[in-house]
Structures are given as structure tokens and as C-alpha cells.
Design a protein around this motif. Sequence first.
Motif, PDB file in Angstrom:
ATOM      1  N   GLN A 187       0.827  -1.203   0.000  1.00 19.11           N
ATOM      2  CA  GLN A 187       0.000   0.000   0.000  1.00 19.11           C
ATOM      3  C   GLN A 187       0.863   1.256   0.000  1.00 19.11           C
ATOM      4  O   GLN A 187       0.591   2.216  -0.735  1.00 19.11           O
ATOM      5  N   LEU A 188       1.915   1.250   0.808  1.00 21.07           N
ATOM      6  CA  LEU A 188       2.806   2.404   0.856  1.00 21.07           C
ATOM      7  C   LEU A 188       3.560   2.575  -0.460  1.00 21.07           C
ATOM      8  O   LEU A 188       3.710   3.702  -0.961  1.00 21.07           O
ATOM      9  N   LEU A 189       4.025   1.476  -1.034  1.00 19.29           N
ATOM     10  CA  LEU A 189       4.739   1.563  -2.309  1.00 19.29           C
ATOM     11  C   LEU A 189       3.842   2.104  -3.406  1.00 19.29           C
ATOM     12  O   LEU A 189       4.282   2.877  -4.267  1.00 19.29           O
ATOM     13  N   ALA A 190       2.571   1.703  -3.391  1.00 20.06           N
ATOM     14  CA  ALA A 190       1.616   2.240  -4.370  1.00 20.06           C
ATOM     15  C   ALA A 190       1.412   3.738  -4.158  1.00 20.06           C
ATOM     16  O   ALA A 190       1.301   4.510  -5.132  1.00 20.06           O
ATOM     17  N   SER A 191       1.395   4.168  -2.889  1.00 24.82           N
ATOM     18  CA  SER A 191       1.223   5.600  -2.613  1.00 24.82           C
ATOM     19  C   SER A 191       2.432   6.404  -3.091  1.00 24.82           C
ATOM     20  O   SER A 191       2.282   7.541  -3.545  1.00 24.82           O
ATOM     21  N   PHE A 192       3.626   5.824  -3.025  1.00 23.48           N
ATOM     22  CA  PHE A 192       4.813   6.518  -3.524  1.00 23.48           C
ATOM     23  C   PHE A 192       4.740   6.726  -5.037  1.00 23.48           C
ATOM     24  O   PHE A 192       5.186   7.749  -5.562  1.00 23.48           O
ATOM     25  N   GLU A 193       4.197   5.746  -5.744  1.00 25.68           N
ATOM     26  CA  GLU A 193       4.016   5.902  -7.191  1.00 25.68           C
ATOM     27  C   GLU A 193       3.025   7.016  -7.494  1.00 25.68           C
ATOM     28  O   GLU A 193       3.224   7.814  -8.418  1.00 25.68           O
ATOM     29  N   PHE A 194       1.972   7.080  -6.687  1.00 27.77           N
ATOM     30  CA  PHE A 194       0.978   8.147  -6.875  1.00 27.77           C
ATOM     31  C   PHE A 194       1.592   9.518  -6.600  1.00 27.77           C
ATOM     32  O   PHE A 194       1.271  10.503  -7.270  1.00 27.77           O
ATOM     33  N   GLN A 195       2.478   9.590  -5.606  1.00 28.27           N
ATOM     34  CA  GLN A 195       3.100  10.866  -5.257  1.00 28.27           C
ATOM     35  C   GLN A 195       3.871  11.475  -6.428  1.00 28.27           C
ATOM     36  O   GLN A 195       3.992  12.698  -6.523  1.00 28.27           O
ATOM     37  N   LYS A 196       4.379  10.619  -7.310  1.00 25.39           N
ATOM     38  CA  LYS A 196       5.138  11.122  -8.457  1.00 25.39           C
ATOM     39  C   LYS A 196       4.275  11.970  -9.382  1.00 25.39           C
ATOM     40  O   LYS A 196       4.801  12.756 -10.178  1.00 25.39           O
ATOM     41  N   GLN A 197       2.955  11.786  -9.297  1.00 23.43           N
ATOM     42  CA  GLN A 197       2.041  12.562 -10.121  1.00 23.43           C
ATOM     43  C   GLN A 197       1.416  13.720  -9.356  1.00 23.43           C
ATOM     44  O   GLN A 197       0.475  14.352  -9.834  1.00 23.43           O
ATOM     45  N   ASN A 198       1.916  13.986  -8.154  1.00 26.24           N
ATOM     46  CA  ASN A 198       1.355  15.034  -7.303  1.00 26.24           C
ATOM     47  C   ASN A 198       2.405  16.113  -7.053  1.00 26.24           C
ATOM     48  O   ASN A 198       3.267  15.956  -6.202  1.00 26.24           O
ATOM     49  N   PRO A 199       2.352  17.213  -7.798  1.00 22.32           N
ATOM     50  CA  PRO A 199       3.388  18.237  -7.653  1.00 22.32           C
ATOM     51  C   PRO A 199       3.412  18.862  -6.262  1.00 22.32           C
ATOM     52  O   PRO A 199       4.474  19.253  -5.769  1.00 22.32           O
ATOM     53  N   GLY A 200       2.256  18.963  -5.615  1.00 28.17           N
ATOM     54  CA  GLY A 200       2.222  19.514  -4.271  1.00 28.17           C
ATOM     55  C   GLY A 200       2.982  18.658  -3.282  1.00 28.17           C
ATOM     56  O   GLY A 200       3.727  19.165  -2.432  1.00 28.17           O
ATOM     57  N   LYS A 201       2.827  17.335  -3.374  1.00 31.24           N
ATOM     58  CA  LYS A 201       3.546  16.423  -2.500  1.00 31.24           C
ATOM     59  C   LYS A 201       5.047  16.458  -2.787  1.00 31.24           C
ATOM     60  O   LYS A 201       5.874  16.474  -1.868  1.00 31.24           O
ATOM     61  N   LEU A 202       5.407  16.484  -4.061  1.00 32.03           N
ATOM     62  CA  LEU A 202       6.824  16.559  -4.431  1.00 32.03           C
ATOM     63  C   LEU A 202       7.457  17.836  -3.895  1.00 32.03           C
ATOM     64  O   LEU A 202       8.591  17.818  -3.402  1.00 32.03           O
ATOM     65  N   ALA A 203       6.721  18.937  -3.983  1.00 33.32           N
ATOM     66  CA  ALA A 203       7.243  20.206  -3.480  1.00 33.32           C
ATOM     67  C   ALA A 203       7.417  20.165  -1.973  1.00 33.32           C
ATOM     68  O   ALA A 203       8.407  20.676  -1.425  1.00 33.32           O
ATOM     69  N   SER A 204       6.470  19.541  -1.275  1.00 34.33           N
ATOM     70  CA  SER A 204       6.548  19.449   0.177  1.00 34.33           C
ATOM     71  C   SER A 204       7.751  18.621   0.624  1.00 34.33           C
ATOM     72  O   SER A 204       8.480  18.998   1.554  1.00 34.33           O
ATOM     73  N   ILE A 205       7.981  17.481  -0.035  1.00 37.67           N
ATOM     74  CA  ILE A 205       9.132  16.640   0.294  1.00 37.67           C
ATOM     75  C   ILE A 205      10.432  17.414   0.086  1.00 37.67           C
ATOM     76  O   ILE A 205      11.348  17.383   0.922  1.00 37.67           O
ATOM     77  N   GLU A 206      10.524  18.124  -1.029  1.00 35.50           N
ATOM     78  CA  GLU A 206      11.729  18.896  -1.334  1.00 35.50           C
ATOM     79  C   GLU A 206      11.918  20.031  -0.335  1.00 35.50           C
ATOM     80  O   GLU A 206      13.047  20.330   0.093  1.00 35.50           O
ATOM     81  N   LEU A 207      10.824  20.668   0.054  1.00 31.55           N
ATOM     82  CA  LEU A 207      10.896  21.772   0.997  1.00 31.55           C
ATOM     83  C   LEU A 207      11.508  21.322   2.326  1.00 31.55           C
ATOM     84  O   LEU A 207      12.400  21.981   2.872  1.00 31.55           O
ATOM     85  N   PHE A 208      11.024  20.196   2.864  1.00 29.08           N
ATOM     86  CA  PHE A 208      11.532  19.740   4.157  1.00 29.08           C
ATOM     87  C   PHE A 208      13.006  19.350   4.084  1.00 29.08           C
ATOM     88  O   PHE A 208      13.743  19.514   5.054  1.00 29.08           O
ATOM     89  N   LYS A 209      13.451  18.862   2.930  1.00 27.46           N
ATOM     90  CA  LYS A 209      14.873  18.560   2.773  1.00 27.46           C
ATOM     91  C   LYS A 209      15.707  19.835   2.888  1.00 27.46           C
ATOM     92  O   LYS A 209      16.749  19.866   3.558  1.00 27.46           O
ATOM     93  N   HIS A 210      15.266  20.898   2.224  1.00 25.15           N
ATOM     94  CA  HIS A 210      16.013  22.151   2.253  1.00 25.15           C
ATOM     95  C   HIS A 210      15.881  22.838   3.610  1.00 25.15           C
ATOM     96  O   HIS A 210      16.820  23.499   4.070  1.00 25.15           O
TER      97      HIS A 210
END
Length: 496
Positions: A187-210
Motif C-alpha cells: 500500500q505504501l509503495l503504491a502511494s509513492f508511485e501516486f506521489q510522483k504525479q502530485n506536484p504539491g507532495k513533491l514540493a513538500s518533500i523537497e521543501l523539508f529537505k532544504h
Amino acid sequence: MSERKGSRYALLGLSAVVLVGALGYFFANPDQSVASQALDKAKTEHKLQSLAELDGKAPSHRELDVQTWKTAEGSKVLFVEARQLPMFDLQLTFAAGSSQDDSTPGLALLTNAMLNEGVAGKDVGAIAQGFEGLGAEFGNGAYRDMAIVSLRSLSDADKRTPALNLFAEVVGKPAFPADSLDRIKNQLLASFEFQKQNPGKLASIELFKHLYGDHPYAHASDGNAQSISSITIDQLKAFHNKAYTAGNAVIAIVGDLSRAEAEAIAAQVSAALPKGPAVTKTLQPGEPKAGQTHIEFPSKQTHLLLSQLGIDRADPDYAALALGNSILGGGGFGTRLMTEVREKRGLTYGVYSSFTPMQARGPFLINLQTRAELSEGTLKLVQDILADYLKNGPTQKELDDAKRELAGSFPLSTASNAAIVGQLGAMGFYDLPLDYLETFMQKSQDLTTEQVKDAMNKHLSADKMVVVTAGPTVPQKPLPPPTDKPSEQPLGVPEH
């Protein structure tokens, strides 16, 4: 992997989306062009009965007699007796969030999700049927700072006792069955694939890294595909034995129980947990480097995230920042950001700002999305609004409106047993005083415009923002001019 619905983490932080946490209700200022005028008119003409009764006073709310003690194993307990309904709410809060993942992102979340998947002699279906057959409800969830496990049950001994026995077994002796681990991983692996199509989620992940660099808050609570795939049952058991100990637990109880009954419940639950001390508290992060990062993404809109480190949960400026943020962008219509970006220019459906105080300094965040060809101008506009607000502070009317909204919404923080048990859990977890709710309200109502301005400037700087954008690179257009009349149709619709 369930979590009881509703606002249960009002003390965890002010956020534009539900995260866990924090006097977490939004302070929504009245729409200046409509609601404030109507309210002023009501004051001078025929008052609404509810407003007449208020007459500038805070509404009444439930007085909480918070009792506290420690169990023999070292668990902190907070209890409020509430006889109105024949039921009780129990919540365990552990310092077992993703900040304790160490080198295995997602370990805390996966451990929490697996708690009710099996115990000796019972699989996940039998556990669910056990709670359901008793009219009880089990809940769990894991976040950056904490993990929670909760039980709602009837208080009659014939229902309470078996529900508590099952709950104690689930939390204290989970079996971590292999088939459930495989299912939840998928289920988690499937959600990670979905995240690749979600620019808001990608931006959030990148933000916390910086924003956090090598700090434990830097990675997402749900981990990543590589880390989740590698987690073993032995790792789950080891994490449970380290983080789900009695010494690492806050036990909150609210409901139709005597002090003696509450003590017995706390003692039973505490004794069922692994023995061990509290884990080491999360260290404070270093200051991030200001700058802008862009994620190229094929869409019609661009997500804009602007952030810097805010405060931890113990900061004495919390009340002033909460009220100041509610004026800037912490609510709905009528905030500075919503008025200037949506109402006057129609650039977005929504723009919000938030402080999320945690055990260490949590983020201050402004987030929105707008049409890609207007993204650069919109970003500059938001930065200018923040800079102006920090320079000049709120007006007296803005502050008065925000205080009135807080006074009106404050009773909701103790309107139900579920709300109270969440408050108690946060108070215990963050070592807040037992009269915290009362003092927070009083501090908020006593604040002046200068105090709010000073607090905002103490903790925020317009030129230290970490900015992440996600969207396409396209030729830019000038922003539409502002107008006193709200746009009939904001440009663009929310994506994802």
C-alpha cells in the motif's frame, strides 16, 4: 492503519491542513467587505441575541479539572472526569514519530500501522471484530514528533474490561505478522508511485529537505520506496521495544470514570507496555539557507511553498504568533493573503499560512497554487505582503476581529471528550501546564498590536525564506491589477 476522524490535536500546531496538530483550529477573520460591516451594523442596531449575550466577553466553556499522576512504570497520566455520557476516551501518546526513524525512514509509521494487525491467537480481522462487538473503537497514527494509539469504549465494566484487555494486548504485545507487513508495504509503495504525479507532495518533500537538511524532521513520515522495502519484522519489534515503552508514554483519559477507575486503567495499560525510559528528545535544527528551488512538472498550475523555521512547542511567543498568523493567512476569507491574492486579483482558490510548533522548531509555511504563467508575479506578491505585514504589523481592527473569532471558537477545544483527550495528550507530551488552555486564552485576549508585530518579527524574516515551486517553465504574464470587488471566478482551479 486507522485514525479517528475529527479535530483531536488542537494543541499540536496551527496548520492549513490537518497534520497533527495544535490549538489546531483555524482563526478565520471575518470578510472585511461583508462580515465586519454586518457585525458593526448589528452592534449599533438590533443585536443578534448571541452577540448581545457576548458583549465583548469570551463565551463560556467547560471547566476542566485536570488530575495527573505517574504509574509505577513511569507513564505520565492526565485525567478528566466527565459523567455526561456512559463512555470514556483513552489515548496513549508516545515519542515514537518519524523523528525517531534514525537511518530507516518510515520505520515509525510502519510500526504504528502494524500494531492492530495481529496478536497471539488473533489476526487483524479478529481484533477488529473484538472491538466492534464491544461497541469500542480503536485508532492509531504516526507523525513527525509522536505516535498515538486510542480507544473509545462504553464505561460499563462488562464492556470496559474486555475492551481494555484487548487494547492492552494490541499495544503491548503486537505480533507483527508477515502477511500484514507485506500488504501494508504494498500500500505504501503504491502511494509513492501516486506521489510522483502530485506536484504539491513533491514540493513538500523537497521543501523539508532544504528546511531541515540532516535533521530528523527532514524526511517524510511515510519514508520512501527504498527504505520501506527493506524494513524487517525484527526492526519493527526493536522499534516497538524502544519507543512504545511505559516510560515513553503519556496516558490521557476522559470520561465516565472515577479517579480510582482511571488509576486502574492507567496501571493496566502501563504494565502491559514494554519496560523502558523515555527516548531522547529531538535536537533543535540548524538554520537553513534561504533560496529558491524549482521542480519541473507538466501541469497548468504551479505550486508555491514559502517557509522558514518557526518555533518549538514550548516557546512563550506561541499565543502572539498564533493570533498574528490568523490575521496574515491562518484562516479563510478576510486574511491579508486571501484578500490580496484571491479576492482582489483572483490568482488562487486559496492561500494559507501556518505555524506548526513541534518538539523542536517546526515550520512556518505559506502555500498556494496559481496559473503557471502568473507564478513569478504571484510569488513576488506574496513575498511583498509578508514583508509589509512584518514591517507594519496588524491593524487594531484586524486584531480585535481575530480575538473575537478566537473567543467564539475556543469552546470547541473542549466541546467533546474526544477533543479533551487530544488536548490532554498534547499537554502531557509537550510538558505544558495543566491550566494551559486558560492561560493561552487569557494571553491571546490581552495582546496588543505592537506585541503581535514584535513576536512576528522576532521569529520571521521576509528575506530568509526557503522557497520551492513545482510546475512548468512557461513565459510569464503580468498580474491583473487589484480591484475592490472580489473576482467572480479565480483564475485556475486547484490541481491534485
